[in-house]
Write a protein that holds these residues in place. Structure first.
Motif, PDB file in Angstrom:
ATOM      1  N   LEU A   1      18.060  48.362  43.527  1.00  0.00           N
ATOM      2  CA  LEU A   1      18.738  47.279  44.284  1.00  0.00           C
ATOM      3  C   LEU A   1      20.492  47.296  44.022  1.00  0.00           C
ATOM      4  CD1 LEU A   1      16.393  44.242  43.723  1.00  0.00           C
ATOM      5  CD2 LEU A   1      16.651  45.799  45.900  1.00  0.00           C
ATOM      6  N   ASP A   2      20.737  47.575  42.803  1.00  0.00           N
ATOM      7  CA  ASP A   2      22.082  47.863  42.554  1.00  0.00           C
ATOM      8  C   ASP A   2      22.864  48.720  43.394  1.00  0.00           C
ATOM      9  OD1 ASP A   2      24.486  47.596  40.388  1.00  0.00           O
ATOM     10  OD2 ASP A   2      23.954  49.804  40.488  1.00  0.00           O
ATOM     11  N   ARG A   3      22.007  50.011  43.527  1.00  0.00           N
ATOM     12  CA  ARG A   3      22.688  51.211  44.380  1.00  0.00           C
ATOM     13  C   ARG A   3      22.620  50.698  45.570  1.00  0.00           C
ATOM     14  NH1 ARG A   3      26.090  53.340  42.495  1.00  0.00           N
ATOM     15  NH2 ARG A   3      26.052  51.468  41.331  1.00  0.00           N
ATOM     16  N   PHE A   4      21.588  49.957  46.271  1.00  0.00           N
ATOM     17  CA  PHE A   4      21.706  49.420  47.620  1.00  0.00           C
ATOM     18  C   PHE A   4      22.835  48.931  47.997  1.00  0.00           C
ATOM     19  CE2 PHE A   4      20.505  45.906  50.561  1.00  0.00           C
ATOM     20  CZ  PHE A   4      20.491  46.830  51.808  1.00  0.00           C
ATOM     21  N   VAL A   5      23.280  47.628  46.959  1.00  0.00           N
ATOM     22  CA  VAL A   5      24.369  46.592  47.371  1.00  0.00           C
ATOM     23  C   VAL A   5      25.491  47.516  47.161  1.00  0.00           C
ATOM     24  CG1 VAL A   5      25.457  44.821  46.460  1.00  0.00           C
ATOM     25  CG2 VAL A   5      22.820  44.754  46.527  1.00  0.00           C
ATOM     26  N   ALA A   6      25.761  48.541  46.322  1.00  0.00           N
ATOM     27  CA  ALA A   6      26.914  49.130  46.024  1.00  0.00           C
ATOM     28  C   ALA A   6      27.036  49.969  47.342  1.00  0.00           C
ATOM     29  CB  ALA A   6      26.737  50.132  44.824  1.00  0.00           C
ATOM     30  N   ILE A   7      26.277  50.466  48.028  1.00  0.00           N
ATOM     31  CA  ILE A   7      26.496  51.579  49.263  1.00  0.00           C
ATOM     32  C   ILE A   7      26.597  50.665  50.518  1.00  0.00           C
ATOM     33  CG2 ILE A   7      25.143  53.392  50.617  1.00  0.00           C
ATOM     34  CD1 ILE A   7      24.080  54.265  47.900  1.00  0.00           C
ATOM     35  N   ARG A   8      25.591  49.616  50.465  1.00  0.00           N
ATOM     36  CA  ARG A   8      25.592  48.976  51.815  1.00  0.00           C
ATOM     37  C   ARG A   8      26.561  47.871  52.033  1.00  0.00           C
ATOM     38  NH1 ARG A   8      25.870  47.217  56.174  1.00  0.00           N
ATOM     39  NH2 ARG A   8      24.453  46.462  57.642  1.00  0.00           N
ATOM     40  N   PHE A   9      27.044  47.259  50.989  1.00  0.00           N
ATOM     41  CA  PHE A   9      27.827  46.274  50.803  1.00  0.00           C
ATOM     42  C   PHE A   9      28.837  46.581  49.410  1.00  0.00           C
ATOM     43  CE2 PHE A   9      23.755  44.296  52.209  1.00  0.00           C
ATOM     44  CZ  PHE A   9      24.009  44.012  53.040  1.00  0.00           C
ATOM     45  N   PRO A  10      29.772  47.265  49.760  1.00  0.00           N
ATOM     46  CA  PRO A  10      30.827  47.936  48.736  1.00  0.00           C
ATOM     47  C   PRO A  10      31.660  46.748  48.331  1.00  0.00           C
ATOM     48  CG  PRO A  10      31.202  49.220  50.511  1.00  0.00           C
ATOM     49  CD  PRO A  10      29.840  48.444  50.948  1.00  0.00           C
ATOM     50  N   LEU A  11      32.253  46.125  49.530  1.00  0.00           N
ATOM     51  CA  LEU A  11      33.156  45.163  49.536  1.00  0.00           C
ATOM     52  C   LEU A  11      32.555  43.721  48.746  1.00  0.00           C
ATOM     53  CD1 LEU A  11      35.182  45.428  52.807  1.00  0.00           C
ATOM     54  CD2 LEU A  11      35.641  46.393  50.281  1.00  0.00           C
ATOM     55  N   ARG A  12      31.147  43.339  48.965  1.00  0.00           N
ATOM     56  CA  ARG A  12      30.854  42.093  48.234  1.00  0.00           C
ATOM     57  C   ARG A  12      29.915  42.450  47.024  1.00  0.00           C
ATOM     58  NH1 ARG A  12      27.200  39.920  53.003  1.00  0.00           N
ATOM     59  NH2 ARG A  12      26.650  38.262  51.054  1.00  0.00           N
ATOM     60  N   TYR A  13      30.107  43.726  46.629  1.00  0.00           N
ATOM     61  CA  TYR A  13      29.231  44.241  45.396  1.00  0.00           C
ATOM     62  C   TYR A  13      29.650  43.312  44.199  1.00  0.00           C
ATOM     63  CZ  TYR A  13      27.632  47.118  41.581  1.00  0.00           C
ATOM     64  OH  TYR A  13      27.067  47.720  40.501  1.00  0.00           O
ATOM     65  N   GLY A  14      30.818  43.036  43.810  1.00  0.00           N
ATOM     66  CA  GLY A  14      31.163  42.166  42.738  1.00  0.00           C
ATOM     67  C   GLY A  14      30.770  40.838  42.580  1.00  0.00           C
ATOM     68  N   ALA A  15      30.804  40.116  43.904  1.00  0.00           N
ATOM     69  CA  ALA A  15      30.189  38.914  44.333  1.00  0.00           C
ATOM     70  C   ALA A  15      28.733  38.648  44.181  1.00  0.00           C
ATOM     71  CB  ALA A  15      30.746  38.367  45.346  1.00  0.00           C
ATOM     72  N   VAL A  16      27.917  40.026  44.758  1.00  0.00           N
ATOM     73  CA  VAL A  16      26.666  39.853  44.608  1.00  0.00           C
ATOM     74  C   VAL A  16      26.024  40.244  43.281  1.00  0.00           C
ATOM     75  CG1 VAL A  16      24.389  40.781  45.556  1.00  0.00           C
ATOM     76  CG2 VAL A  16      26.385  40.187  47.078  1.00  0.00           C
TER      77      VAL A  16
END
Length: 322
Positions: A122-137
């Motif tokens: 899930l971490d890799r998915f968020v990093a690739i799909r929502f890179p700008l929101r990664y730190g917030a999610v």
């Protein structure tokens, strides 16, 4: 539980016999086992020390990697020292309480590690799909919540296994043809009905692992979909490269586990080969996981060299700086 039953269980002692058919080779087998175990301790210890020392690595991806390293250390340390004592000193005797504790932590740690691998997907998915929101999610609090969820789920699934074993009576054979205690290996020595142990031991832990693997597959389906939408080939290659280490770790964890389970329940594999494979399962992933991430992740590789090779060397100063 009646006090008489508790007393009888307290007096029960099992004997771990090691690897069937290879008893004369136990001394030789112990050498690679010991080397692999020490290497796993050093590799995971170096990884944890590096991430702890470098504040730049206090990010969700690396914090999840710390949880994975802790789970690997627990898995190997639960099984290997007793196996080495058996190989070196023929110290195969183990009390019912110690055997039950070893069984609990072995199965519990495997379930915890499965959830950690799901969280890393899930971490890799968020990093690739929502890179700008990664730190917030994905915050450190979210990582801590994932770790707590993994521990609670593993505890709730494995505790009934221990309770089912506690209700059994052991009045016959006390020898376990293995180097460590596992659920059905203990249950087979009981002189009562073990149908509930067999059903639960196969159904719920297997279903939990299968569910995690299914969710990981779904995560990677979304990851591939997100990668396909990236504008350039370089961006797509970089995104896939960040998943390479996780895919290697997934294979190291699930493939030996599947082979061991299938060989034990459905295959005609010699007992010695099956038990040797089961021991490699608690040794190889803890050793290779930190090496895979260290070799494939530049940030970890650079920080390991900085912390372990030249810890006293500071950041180079610009020419003319005071």
């Amino acid at each position: 539980m009646p006090s008489s039953n508790a007393t009888s269980l307290a007096a029960v002692t099992f004997v771990l016999t090691g690897i069937p058919g290879m008893e004369q080779l136990h001394g030789w087998i112990s050498v690679p086992f010991c080397c692999l175990y020490v290497a796993a301790l050093l590799a995971n210890g170096a990884l944890l020390a590096t991430i702890w020392a470098e504040r730049s690595l206090h990010q969700p991806m690396y914090l999840l990697l710390c949880l994975l390293a802790l789970a690997d250390l627990t898995l190997a340390t639960t099984a290997v020292p007793k196996a080495l004592a058996l190989f070196w000193f023929r110290a195969g005797e183990i009390s019912f309480a110690a055997c039950l504790t070893q069984m609990f932590f072995l199965h519990f740690t495997c379930l915890v590690e499965s959830v950690i691998l799901l969280a890393m997907a899930l971490d890799r998915f968020v990093a690739i799909r929502f890179p700008l929101r990664y730190g917030a999610v994905l915050t450190p609090r979210a990582v801590a919540a994932a770790g707590l969820a993994a521990v609670l789920r593993g505890f709730c699934i494995i505790l009934p296994c221990a309770l089912l074993l506690r209700r059994l009576r052991f009045c016959g054979q006390r020898s376990i043809a293995h180097t460590y205690c596992e659920h059905m290996g203990i249950a087979r020595l009981a002189c009562g009905d073990t149908a509930a142990n067999a059903r639960y031991g196969l159904a719920l832990p297997f279903a939990a692992g299968a569910l995690d693997l299914l969710l990981i597959a779904v995560s990677y389906a979304f990851i591939l979909r997100a990668v396909a939408r990236l504008p350039s080939r370089g961006a797509r290659g970089k995104a896939l490269h960040t998943c390479g280490s996780h895919l290697c770790v997934l294979l190291l964890f699930y493939l030996p586990a599947a082979l061991t389970a299938l060989a034990q329940r459905f295959g005609r594999v010699p007992p010695g080969a099956h038990i040797l494979l089961a021991n490699l399962y608690v040794l190889l992933p803890p050793l290779l996981n930190p090496l895979v991430y260290g070799a494939r992740t530049r940030q970890i590789r650079d920080r390991v060299l900085k912390v372990l090779v030249c810890p006293g060397r500071g950041v180079p100063r610009a020419p003319g700086a005071k």
